[in-house]
Motif scaffolding. Structure first.
Motif, mmCIF file in Angstrom:
data_model
loop_
_atom_site.group_PDB
_atom_site.id
_atom_site.type_symbol
_atom_site.label_atom_id
_atom_site.label_comp_id
_atom_site.label_asym_id
_atom_site.label_seq_id
_atom_site.Cartn_x
_atom_site.Cartn_y
_atom_site.Cartn_z
ATOM 1 N N UNK A 323 0.825 -1.017 0.118
ATOM 2 C CA UNK A 323 0.000 -0.050 0.063
ATOM 3 C C UNK A 323 0.898 1.293 0.168
ATOM 4 N N UNK A 324 0.183 2.496 -0.541
ATOM 5 C CA UNK A 324 0.863 3.499 -0.245
ATOM 6 C C UNK A 324 -0.083 4.699 0.399
ATOM 7 N N UNK A 340 -2.964 9.095 5.156
ATOM 8 C CA UNK A 340 -4.084 8.512 4.761
ATOM 9 C C UNK A 340 -3.896 7.688 3.565
ATOM 10 N N UNK A 341 -4.672 6.821 3.328
ATOM 11 C CA UNK A 341 -4.454 5.817 2.340
ATOM 12 C C UNK A 341 -4.711 6.450 1.140
ATOM 13 N N UNK A 342 -3.582 6.191 -0.106
ATOM 14 C CA UNK A 342 -3.645 6.577 -1.159
ATOM 15 C C UNK A 342 -4.010 5.668 -2.449
ATOM 16 N N UNK A 356 -7.329 4.392 -5.967
ATOM 17 C CA UNK A 356 -7.395 4.208 -4.662
ATOM 18 C C UNK A 356 -7.450 2.748 -4.115
ATOM 19 N N UNK A 357 -8.362 2.181 -3.439
ATOM 20 C CA UNK A 357 -8.500 0.828 -2.948
ATOM 21 C C UNK A 357 -8.594 -0.320 -3.970
ATOM 22 N N UNK A 397 1.812 7.317 -10.495
ATOM 23 C CA UNK A 397 0.615 7.819 -9.649
ATOM 24 C C UNK A 397 0.522 9.398 -9.660
ATOM 25 N N UNK A 398 -0.487 9.578 -10.319
ATOM 26 C CA UNK A 398 -0.749 11.125 -10.743
ATOM 27 C C UNK A 398 -1.135 11.898 -9.520
ATOM 28 N N UNK A 399 -1.184 13.057 -9.500
ATOM 29 C CA UNK A 399 -1.598 13.965 -8.480
ATOM 30 C C UNK A 399 -3.451 13.647 -8.228
ATOM 31 N N UNK A 400 -4.153 13.221 -9.147
ATOM 32 C CA UNK A 400 -5.486 12.857 -8.810
ATOM 33 C C UNK A 400 -5.778 11.510 -8.277
ATOM 34 N N UNK A 401 -4.621 10.753 -8.042
ATOM 35 C CA UNK A 401 -4.601 9.621 -7.300
ATOM 36 C C UNK A 401 -4.824 8.208 -8.255
#
Length: 461
Positions: A323-324, A340-342, A356-357, A397-401
Protein backbone atom coordinates in the motif's frame (compact mmCIF):
# COMPACT_ATOMS: atom_id res chain seq x y z
CA UNK A 1 6.86 8.79 -57.37
CA UNK A 2 10.59 8.10 -57.47
CA UNK A 3 11.78 4.84 -58.97
CA UNK A 4 14.70 3.23 -60.68
CA UNK A 5 15.26 -0.03 -62.48
CA UNK A 6 18.54 -1.87 -62.72
CA UNK A 7 19.30 -3.35 -66.18
CA UNK A 8 20.96 -6.74 -66.52
CA UNK A 9 22.40 -8.37 -69.61
CA UNK A 10 20.24 -11.35 -68.89
CA UNK A 11 17.08 -9.44 -68.02
CA UNK A 12 15.11 -11.28 -70.70
CA UNK A 13 16.20 -14.64 -69.32
CA UNK A 14 15.45 -13.43 -65.78
CA UNK A 15 12.01 -12.35 -66.91
CA UNK A 16 11.34 -15.73 -68.48
CA UNK A 17 12.44 -17.48 -65.30
CA UNK A 18 10.27 -15.16 -63.25
CA UNK A 19 7.33 -15.92 -65.52
CA UNK A 20 7.92 -19.65 -65.18
CA UNK A 21 8.25 -19.21 -61.41
CA UNK A 22 5.07 -17.16 -61.33
CA UNK A 23 3.19 -19.83 -63.24
CA UNK A 24 4.52 -22.54 -60.93
CA UNK A 25 3.71 -20.60 -57.76
CA UNK A 26 0.39 -19.52 -59.18
CA UNK A 27 -0.62 -23.11 -59.88
CA UNK A 28 0.51 -24.15 -56.42
CA UNK A 29 -1.35 -21.29 -54.78
CA UNK A 30 -4.44 -22.04 -56.84
CA UNK A 31 -4.33 -25.56 -55.45
CA UNK A 32 -4.11 -24.10 -51.93
CA UNK A 33 -6.95 -21.67 -52.50
CA UNK A 34 -4.84 -18.50 -52.96
CA UNK A 35 -2.74 -16.71 -55.56
CA UNK A 36 0.66 -15.02 -55.29
CA UNK A 37 2.19 -12.52 -57.67
CA UNK A 38 5.99 -12.37 -57.86
CA UNK A 39 7.98 -9.27 -58.69
CA UNK A 40 7.84 -8.32 -62.37
CA UNK A 41 11.19 -6.87 -63.54
CA UNK A 42 9.51 -5.17 -66.49
CA UNK A 43 7.39 -2.98 -64.23
CA UNK A 44 8.34 -0.23 -61.75
CA UNK A 45 8.03 -0.55 -57.97
CA UNK A 46 5.30 1.85 -56.89
CA UNK A 47 4.48 3.11 -53.37
CA UNK A 48 1.11 4.77 -53.73
CA UNK A 49 0.22 5.31 -50.06
CA UNK A 50 0.97 4.20 -46.50
CA UNK A 51 -0.67 4.15 -43.09
CA UNK A 52 -0.30 5.39 -40.41
CA UNK A 53 1.21 8.71 -41.44
CA UNK A 54 3.16 9.08 -38.20
CA UNK A 55 4.50 6.92 -35.40
CA UNK A 56 7.55 5.83 -33.44
CA UNK A 57 10.00 2.97 -33.23
CA UNK A 58 8.27 -0.41 -33.40
CA UNK A 59 5.05 0.85 -34.98
CA UNK A 60 3.54 -1.26 -37.76
CA UNK A 61 3.53 0.44 -41.13
CA UNK A 62 1.38 -0.72 -44.05
CA UNK A 63 2.52 0.27 -47.55
CA UNK A 64 0.17 0.24 -50.52
CA UNK A 65 1.42 0.05 -54.10
CA UNK A 66 2.35 -2.30 -56.87
CA UNK A 67 5.04 -4.79 -57.81
CA UNK A 68 6.38 -5.51 -54.31
CA UNK A 69 6.58 -9.20 -55.21
CA UNK A 70 5.80 -11.99 -52.80
CA UNK A 71 9.11 -12.84 -51.09
CA UNK A 72 9.94 -10.89 -47.87
CA UNK A 73 13.55 -12.10 -48.13
CA UNK A 74 13.96 -10.19 -51.38
CA UNK A 75 12.37 -6.94 -50.23
CA UNK A 76 14.29 -4.26 -48.38
CA UNK A 77 12.45 -1.34 -46.79
CA UNK A 78 14.18 1.71 -45.35
CA UNK A 79 12.55 4.57 -43.48
CA UNK A 80 14.64 7.66 -42.94
CA UNK A 81 17.66 5.68 -44.14
CA UNK A 82 17.17 3.00 -41.45
CA UNK A 83 16.31 -0.53 -42.45
CA UNK A 84 12.89 -1.74 -41.35
CA UNK A 85 11.95 -5.31 -40.52
CA UNK A 86 9.57 -6.65 -43.16
CA UNK A 87 6.74 -8.74 -41.72
CA UNK A 88 4.68 -9.79 -44.74
CA UNK A 89 4.55 -8.81 -48.40
CA UNK A 90 2.15 -9.27 -51.28
CA UNK A 91 2.38 -7.64 -54.65
CA UNK A 92 0.21 -4.69 -53.58
CA UNK A 93 0.70 -4.52 -49.79
CA UNK A 94 3.68 -4.61 -47.48
CA UNK A 95 3.81 -4.70 -43.66
CA UNK A 96 6.91 -3.65 -41.76
CA UNK A 97 8.08 -2.35 -38.37
CA UNK A 98 9.25 1.26 -38.13
CA UNK A 99 12.99 1.20 -37.23
CA UNK A 100 14.62 3.28 -34.53
CA UNK A 101 15.80 6.85 -35.30
CA UNK A 102 14.00 7.02 -38.64
CA UNK A 103 13.93 10.80 -38.34
CA UNK A 104 14.25 11.70 -42.04
CA UNK A 105 11.02 9.84 -42.78
CA UNK A 106 11.53 9.02 -46.47
CA UNK A 107 10.20 5.55 -47.35
CA UNK A 108 12.05 3.38 -49.85
CA UNK A 109 11.35 -0.14 -51.13
CA UNK A 110 14.14 -2.05 -52.88
CA UNK A 111 13.72 -5.41 -54.60
CA UNK A 112 16.81 -7.63 -54.37
CA UNK A 113 18.04 -10.59 -56.33
CA UNK A 114 19.27 -13.85 -54.82
CA UNK A 115 22.68 -12.24 -54.21
CA UNK A 116 21.25 -9.25 -52.40
CA UNK A 117 21.85 -6.91 -55.33
CA UNK A 118 19.33 -4.24 -56.22
CA UNK A 119 16.90 -5.03 -59.05
CA UNK A 120 14.40 -2.21 -58.67
CA UNK A 121 13.59 0.65 -56.34
CA UNK A 122 10.66 2.87 -55.45
CA UNK A 123 10.23 5.78 -53.07
CA UNK A 124 7.08 7.32 -51.58
CA UNK A 125 6.33 10.92 -52.42
CA UNK A 126 5.08 11.61 -48.90
CA UNK A 127 7.29 11.65 -45.80
CA UNK A 128 6.54 9.47 -42.76
CA UNK A 129 6.41 11.66 -39.65
CA UNK A 130 8.69 9.91 -37.18
CA UNK A 131 7.81 10.53 -33.52
CA UNK A 132 10.52 9.97 -30.95
CA UNK A 133 9.47 8.24 -27.75
CA UNK A 134 10.80 7.13 -24.40
CA UNK A 135 12.72 3.86 -24.43
CA UNK A 136 14.30 1.58 -21.84
CA UNK A 137 18.03 0.94 -22.16
CA UNK A 138 20.95 -0.11 -19.98
CA UNK A 139 23.13 2.57 -18.40
CA UNK A 140 25.69 0.45 -16.57
CA UNK A 141 26.16 -3.13 -15.41
CA UNK A 142 27.16 -6.39 -17.04
CA UNK A 143 26.48 -10.09 -16.55
CA UNK A 144 27.55 -13.27 -18.29
CA UNK A 145 26.59 -16.94 -18.65
CA UNK A 146 23.03 -16.16 -19.66
CA UNK A 147 22.57 -13.41 -17.07
CA UNK A 148 23.38 -15.74 -14.15
CA UNK A 149 26.81 -14.46 -13.10
CA UNK A 150 28.47 -11.10 -12.62
CA UNK A 151 31.65 -9.59 -11.19
CA UNK A 152 31.93 -6.82 -8.60
CA UNK A 153 34.72 -4.50 -9.67
CA UNK A 154 35.43 -0.83 -10.19
CA UNK A 155 36.10 0.53 -13.62
CA UNK A 156 34.77 2.36 -16.65
CA UNK A 157 31.26 1.70 -17.90
CA UNK A 158 31.44 -1.36 -20.11
CA UNK A 159 34.11 -3.00 -17.95
CA UNK A 160 32.88 -2.73 -14.36
CA UNK A 161 30.87 -5.88 -13.73
CA UNK A 162 27.41 -5.86 -12.17
CA UNK A 163 25.67 -4.26 -9.19
CA UNK A 164 24.02 -5.92 -6.18
CA UNK A 165 20.65 -5.28 -4.54
CA UNK A 166 20.36 -1.55 -5.36
CA UNK A 167 17.84 -1.06 -2.55
CA UNK A 168 17.96 2.75 -2.85
CA UNK A 169 19.59 5.37 -5.04
CA UNK A 170 20.30 9.06 -4.43
CA UNK A 171 22.11 11.84 -6.28
CA UNK A 172 24.54 14.03 -4.36
CA UNK A 173 22.61 17.35 -4.10
CA UNK A 174 25.89 19.25 -4.50
CA UNK A 175 27.12 17.20 -7.48
CA UNK A 176 24.53 15.95 -9.98
CA UNK A 177 27.18 13.77 -11.65
CA UNK A 178 27.50 11.49 -8.61
CA UNK A 179 24.87 8.82 -7.93
CA UNK A 180 25.07 6.72 -4.74
CA UNK A 181 23.61 3.22 -4.84
CA UNK A 182 22.74 1.29 -1.68
CA UNK A 183 23.73 -2.36 -1.94
CA UNK A 184 21.87 -3.57 1.15
CA UNK A 185 24.22 -6.05 2.79
CA UNK A 186 26.43 -6.06 -0.30
CA UNK A 187 28.70 -3.50 -1.95
CA UNK A 188 27.58 0.14 -2.14
CA UNK A 189 28.40 1.67 -5.50
CA UNK A 190 29.06 5.15 -6.85
CA UNK A 191 28.15 6.01 -10.43
CA UNK A 192 30.29 8.85 -11.77
CA UNK A 193 28.65 10.39 -14.83
CA UNK A 194 31.45 12.86 -15.50
CA UNK A 195 34.10 10.12 -15.81
CA UNK A 196 31.65 7.35 -16.77
CA UNK A 197 33.02 5.04 -14.09
CA UNK A 198 31.53 2.77 -11.46
CA UNK A 199 33.19 2.77 -8.04
CA UNK A 200 32.63 1.48 -4.51
CA UNK A 201 32.10 3.33 -1.23
CA UNK A 202 32.69 1.66 2.15
CA UNK A 203 31.79 2.53 5.73
CA UNK A 204 33.48 1.27 8.88
CA UNK A 205 32.47 0.56 12.46
CA UNK A 206 28.78 0.69 13.38
CA UNK A 207 27.87 2.01 9.92
CA UNK A 208 29.15 -1.10 8.17
CA UNK A 209 26.85 -4.02 7.50
CA UNK A 210 23.36 -4.37 6.12
CA UNK A 211 22.15 -0.96 5.00
CA UNK A 212 18.62 -0.02 3.93
CA UNK A 213 19.08 3.44 2.45
CA UNK A 214 21.78 5.88 1.37
CA UNK A 215 20.26 9.35 1.37
CA UNK A 216 21.22 13.01 1.81
CA UNK A 217 20.44 15.84 4.17
CA UNK A 218 19.39 19.23 2.82
CA UNK A 219 22.96 20.57 3.21
CA UNK A 220 24.56 17.56 1.48
CA UNK A 221 25.59 15.19 4.27
CA UNK A 222 25.32 11.53 3.34
CA UNK A 223 22.99 9.51 5.59
CA UNK A 224 23.63 5.79 6.01
CA UNK A 225 20.50 4.09 7.37
CA UNK A 226 20.82 0.73 9.09
CA UNK A 227 18.10 -1.46 10.55
CA UNK A 228 19.22 -1.92 14.19
CA UNK A 229 17.08 -4.27 16.30
CA UNK A 230 18.05 -2.91 19.76
CA UNK A 231 17.20 0.27 21.61
CA UNK A 232 20.06 2.62 22.44
CA UNK A 233 22.01 1.75 19.30
CA UNK A 234 22.93 4.06 16.48
CA UNK A 235 20.97 3.46 13.30
CA UNK A 236 21.54 6.60 11.20
CA UNK A 237 25.05 7.83 10.44
CA UNK A 238 25.99 11.18 8.89
CA UNK A 239 29.09 11.73 6.71
CA UNK A 240 30.53 15.06 5.63
CA UNK A 241 30.83 16.02 1.95
CA UNK A 242 34.19 17.69 2.65
CA UNK A 243 35.68 14.27 3.45
CA UNK A 244 34.20 12.66 0.35
CA UNK A 245 31.80 10.98 2.79
CA UNK A 246 34.51 9.14 4.70
CA UNK A 247 34.36 11.12 7.97
CA UNK A 248 31.41 10.47 10.23
CA UNK A 249 30.22 13.69 11.87
CA UNK A 250 27.38 12.31 13.99
CA UNK A 251 25.04 9.39 14.54
CA UNK A 252 21.65 8.98 16.20
CA UNK A 253 19.80 6.12 17.85
CA UNK A 254 17.18 4.77 15.48
CA UNK A 255 15.94 1.30 16.21
CA UNK A 256 14.17 -0.45 13.35
CA UNK A 257 14.80 2.40 10.91
CA UNK A 258 14.16 1.49 7.28
CA UNK A 259 14.38 4.94 5.67
CA UNK A 260 15.31 8.57 6.23
CA UNK A 261 14.44 11.57 4.05
CA UNK A 262 15.10 15.29 4.43
CA UNK A 263 12.40 17.91 3.97
CA UNK A 264 13.56 19.90 0.91
CA UNK A 265 12.48 23.28 2.33
CA UNK A 266 12.90 23.16 6.11
CA UNK A 267 15.58 20.49 6.35
CA UNK A 268 14.20 18.33 9.16
CA UNK A 269 14.69 14.59 8.64
CA UNK A 270 11.90 12.04 8.74
CA UNK A 271 12.62 8.44 9.66
CA UNK A 272 10.64 5.21 9.88
CA UNK A 273 10.50 2.50 12.53
CA UNK A 274 9.49 -1.02 11.60
CA UNK A 275 8.28 -2.58 14.87
CA UNK A 276 6.16 0.35 16.08
CA UNK A 277 4.91 1.75 12.78
CA UNK A 278 6.29 5.17 13.66
CA UNK A 279 7.54 8.02 11.54
CA UNK A 280 10.03 10.13 13.47
CA UNK A 281 11.20 13.72 13.09
CA UNK A 282 14.83 14.74 13.62
CA UNK A 283 15.89 18.40 13.74
CA UNK A 284 19.55 18.62 12.61
CA UNK A 285 20.14 22.11 14.03
CA UNK A 286 19.04 21.30 17.59
CA UNK A 287 19.53 17.54 17.65
CA UNK A 288 15.95 17.02 18.85
CA UNK A 289 14.57 13.66 17.75
CA UNK A 290 11.04 12.45 18.30
CA UNK A 291 10.81 8.89 17.01
CA UNK A 292 7.00 8.70 17.28
CA UNK A 293 6.13 12.02 15.62
CA UNK A 294 3.56 10.27 13.41
CA UNK A 295 1.77 7.00 14.07
CA UNK A 296 0.92 4.79 11.11
CA UNK A 297 -2.23 2.61 11.40
CA UNK A 298 -0.14 -0.58 11.54
CA UNK A 299 3.00 -1.92 13.20
CA UNK A 300 5.64 -4.27 11.76
CA UNK A 301 5.71 -2.34 8.50
CA UNK A 302 8.52 -1.64 6.04
CA UNK A 303 8.06 2.04 5.25
CA UNK A 304 9.97 4.07 2.65
CA UNK A 305 9.57 7.83 2.24
CA UNK A 306 9.49 10.18 -0.73
CA UNK A 307 8.89 13.88 -0.04
CA UNK A 308 7.46 16.15 -2.74
CA UNK A 309 9.98 18.71 -4.14
CA UNK A 310 7.82 21.55 -2.78
CA UNK A 311 7.67 19.87 0.63
CA UNK A 312 3.88 19.97 0.59
CA UNK A 313 3.40 16.26 1.20
CA UNK A 314 5.13 12.90 1.26
CA UNK A 315 4.27 9.43 0.07
CA UNK A 316 4.92 6.49 2.38
CA UNK A 317 5.46 3.20 0.57
CA UNK A 318 4.57 0.34 2.92
CA UNK A 319 6.43 -2.35 1.05
CA UNK A 320 5.43 -5.47 2.95
CA UNK A 321 1.73 -4.49 3.09
CA UNK A 322 1.49 -3.45 -0.59
CA UNK A 323 0.00 0.00 0.00
CA UNK A 324 0.98 3.67 -0.37
CA UNK A 325 0.00 6.37 2.14
CA UNK A 326 0.21 10.14 1.95
CA UNK A 327 0.85 12.70 4.69
CA UNK A 328 0.41 16.45 4.12
CA UNK A 329 2.86 18.99 5.53
CA UNK A 330 1.88 21.69 8.01
CA UNK A 331 4.31 24.57 7.38
CA UNK A 332 3.23 26.37 10.56
CA UNK A 333 3.96 23.38 12.79
CA UNK A 334 6.87 22.16 10.65
CA UNK A 335 5.69 18.56 10.58
CA UNK A 336 3.52 16.17 8.63
CA UNK A 337 -0.09 15.44 9.52
CA UNK A 338 -1.82 12.07 9.97
CA UNK A 339 -1.22 9.79 6.95
CA UNK A 340 -4.10 8.50 4.83
CA UNK A 341 -4.34 5.73 2.25
CA UNK A 342 -3.71 6.70 -1.38
CA UNK A 343 -3.71 3.36 -3.18
CA UNK A 344 -3.63 -0.38 -2.68
CA UNK A 345 -5.31 -2.74 -0.24
CA UNK A 346 -3.68 -3.90 2.98
CA UNK A 347 -1.83 -7.21 2.53
CA UNK A 348 -3.49 -7.79 -0.86
CA UNK A 349 -0.55 -8.27 -3.20
CA UNK A 350 -1.52 -8.36 -6.85
CA UNK A 351 -1.47 -6.21 -9.95
CA UNK A 352 -4.19 -3.79 -11.01
CA UNK A 353 -4.24 -0.21 -12.24
CA UNK A 354 -6.89 2.21 -11.08
CA UNK A 355 -7.65 4.57 -8.23
CA UNK A 356 -7.50 4.20 -4.45
CA UNK A 357 -8.52 0.87 -2.96
CA UNK A 358 -9.07 -0.64 -6.39
CA UNK A 359 -5.32 -0.56 -7.07
CA UNK A 360 -3.23 -3.66 -6.40
CA UNK A 361 0.51 -3.49 -5.71
CA UNK A 362 3.22 -5.98 -4.83
CA UNK A 363 6.04 -4.44 -2.79
CA UNK A 364 6.22 -0.78 -3.83
CA UNK A 365 9.61 0.55 -2.78
CA UNK A 366 11.42 3.70 -3.94
CA UNK A 367 9.70 6.47 -5.88
CA UNK A 368 10.52 9.90 -7.29
CA UNK A 369 8.66 12.99 -8.43
CA UNK A 370 8.92 14.19 -12.04
CA UNK A 371 7.45 17.42 -13.32
CA UNK A 372 4.81 16.98 -16.01
CA UNK A 373 4.51 19.86 -18.48
CA UNK A 374 0.84 19.05 -18.99
CA UNK A 375 0.18 20.13 -15.40
CA UNK A 376 1.82 23.55 -15.76
CA UNK A 377 0.03 26.12 -13.62
CA UNK A 378 -1.85 23.50 -11.58
CA UNK A 379 -1.51 23.11 -7.82
CA UNK A 380 0.61 19.97 -8.23
CA UNK A 381 2.78 19.77 -11.34
CA UNK A 382 4.41 16.40 -10.60
CA UNK A 383 3.74 12.76 -11.34
CA UNK A 384 5.16 10.15 -8.99
CA UNK A 385 7.11 7.26 -10.53
CA UNK A 386 7.73 4.22 -8.33
CA UNK A 387 9.05 0.69 -8.64
CA UNK A 388 6.57 -2.10 -7.98
CA UNK A 389 9.24 -4.60 -7.11
CA UNK A 390 7.51 -7.98 -7.18
CA UNK A 391 5.42 -6.95 -10.17
CA UNK A 392 8.69 -6.27 -12.06
CA UNK A 393 7.65 -2.89 -13.38
CA UNK A 394 7.64 0.89 -13.01
CA UNK A 395 4.29 2.58 -12.32
CA UNK A 396 3.02 6.14 -12.05
CA UNK A 397 0.80 7.82 -9.49
CA UNK A 398 -0.81 11.04 -10.72
CA UNK A 399 -1.76 14.02 -8.51
CA UNK A 400 -5.38 12.90 -8.86
CA UNK A 401 -4.52 9.49 -7.39
CA UNK A 402 -4.60 7.30 -10.49
CA UNK A 403 -2.06 4.47 -10.72
CA UNK A 404 -1.06 3.05 -14.08
CA UNK A 405 1.77 0.97 -15.45
CA UNK A 406 4.57 2.90 -17.13
CA UNK A 407 7.27 0.40 -18.08
CA UNK A 408 7.66 -3.36 -17.95
CA UNK A 409 5.22 -6.28 -18.09
CA UNK A 410 4.99 -6.45 -21.90
CA UNK A 411 1.68 -8.00 -22.96
CA UNK A 412 0.63 -7.79 -19.32
CA UNK A 413 2.26 -11.13 -18.46
CA UNK A 414 4.29 -9.94 -15.46
CA UNK A 415 7.17 -12.29 -16.24
CA UNK A 416 10.69 -11.48 -15.13
CA UNK A 417 13.49 -10.97 -17.61
CA UNK A 418 15.91 -8.56 -19.17
CA UNK A 419 15.06 -6.63 -22.30
CA UNK A 420 15.46 -3.05 -23.50
CA UNK A 421 13.22 -1.22 -25.93
CA UNK A 422 9.65 0.02 -26.01
CA UNK A 423 8.44 0.68 -22.47
CA UNK A 424 5.29 -1.41 -22.71
CA UNK A 425 5.90 -3.73 -25.63
CA UNK A 426 9.46 -4.89 -24.95
CA UNK A 427 11.04 -3.70 -21.69
CA UNK A 428 11.44 -6.30 -18.94
CA UNK A 429 12.78 -5.96 -15.42
CA UNK A 430 13.75 -8.41 -12.69
CA UNK A 431 12.88 -7.16 -9.19
CA UNK A 432 13.46 -3.42 -9.75
CA UNK A 433 14.14 -2.02 -6.28
CA UNK A 434 15.03 1.66 -6.72
CA UNK A 435 14.39 4.62 -8.98
CA UNK A 436 15.58 8.24 -9.26
CA UNK A 437 14.97 11.13 -11.61
CA UNK A 438 18.16 12.41 -13.21
CA UNK A 439 17.31 16.08 -13.64
CA UNK A 440 20.54 16.99 -15.39
CA UNK A 441 20.17 14.35 -18.10
CA UNK A 442 16.36 14.28 -18.01
CA UNK A 443 15.89 10.56 -17.58
CA UNK A 444 14.72 7.97 -15.08
CA UNK A 445 17.25 5.53 -13.64
CA UNK A 446 16.08 2.19 -12.25
CA UNK A 447 18.04 -0.13 -10.01
CA UNK A 448 17.14 -3.44 -11.66
CA UNK A 449 18.35 -5.60 -8.81
CA UNK A 450 18.29 -9.16 -10.16
CA UNK A 451 19.50 -8.04 -13.58
CA UNK A 452 22.46 -6.38 -11.77
CA UNK A 453 22.18 -3.28 -13.93
CA UNK A 454 21.04 0.30 -13.70
CA UNK A 455 18.46 0.76 -16.41
CA UNK A 456 17.64 4.06 -18.07
CA UNK A 457 14.36 5.44 -19.42
CA UNK A 458 14.85 8.44 -21.68
CA UNK A 459 13.75 9.99 -24.94
CA UNK A 460 15.56 8.23 -27.77
CA UNK A 461 18.49 10.10 -29.30
Amino acid sequence: MKMRMKNHACSFLWGMLALISFCFVGCKDDDEGGKRTPFDPSKPVVISDFTPKEGGWGARLLLYGDNFGDDPAKVKVTIGGKEAKVITVTNENLYCFVPRSADAGNIEVTILDEHGEELAYGEADEIFQYKKKYLASTLVGETYENNTKFDIMDGPWGNCGGLEKMEWMAFDPNNPDMLYVCGGGKAHRVVNFADQTLGTIKFTGEASGNTNVLSFTKDGQLMVVRDISQDGKNGIFFYSPESNFQTQVKAIHARGCRAAAAHPINGEIYTTRYDKGWIGRYEPETGDYKMDEIQMPYASIECYIAIHPTGQYMYIMVRNKHIIYRADYDFDEKTFTTPYLVCGRYEDKNFKDGVGGNVRLNQPQQGCFVKNEEYAGQKDEYDFYFVDKMNHCVRTLTPTGRVKIYAGRPNGDGATGFNDGDLRKEARFFYPASIVWDEKRECLLIGDSDNHRIRKIAMED
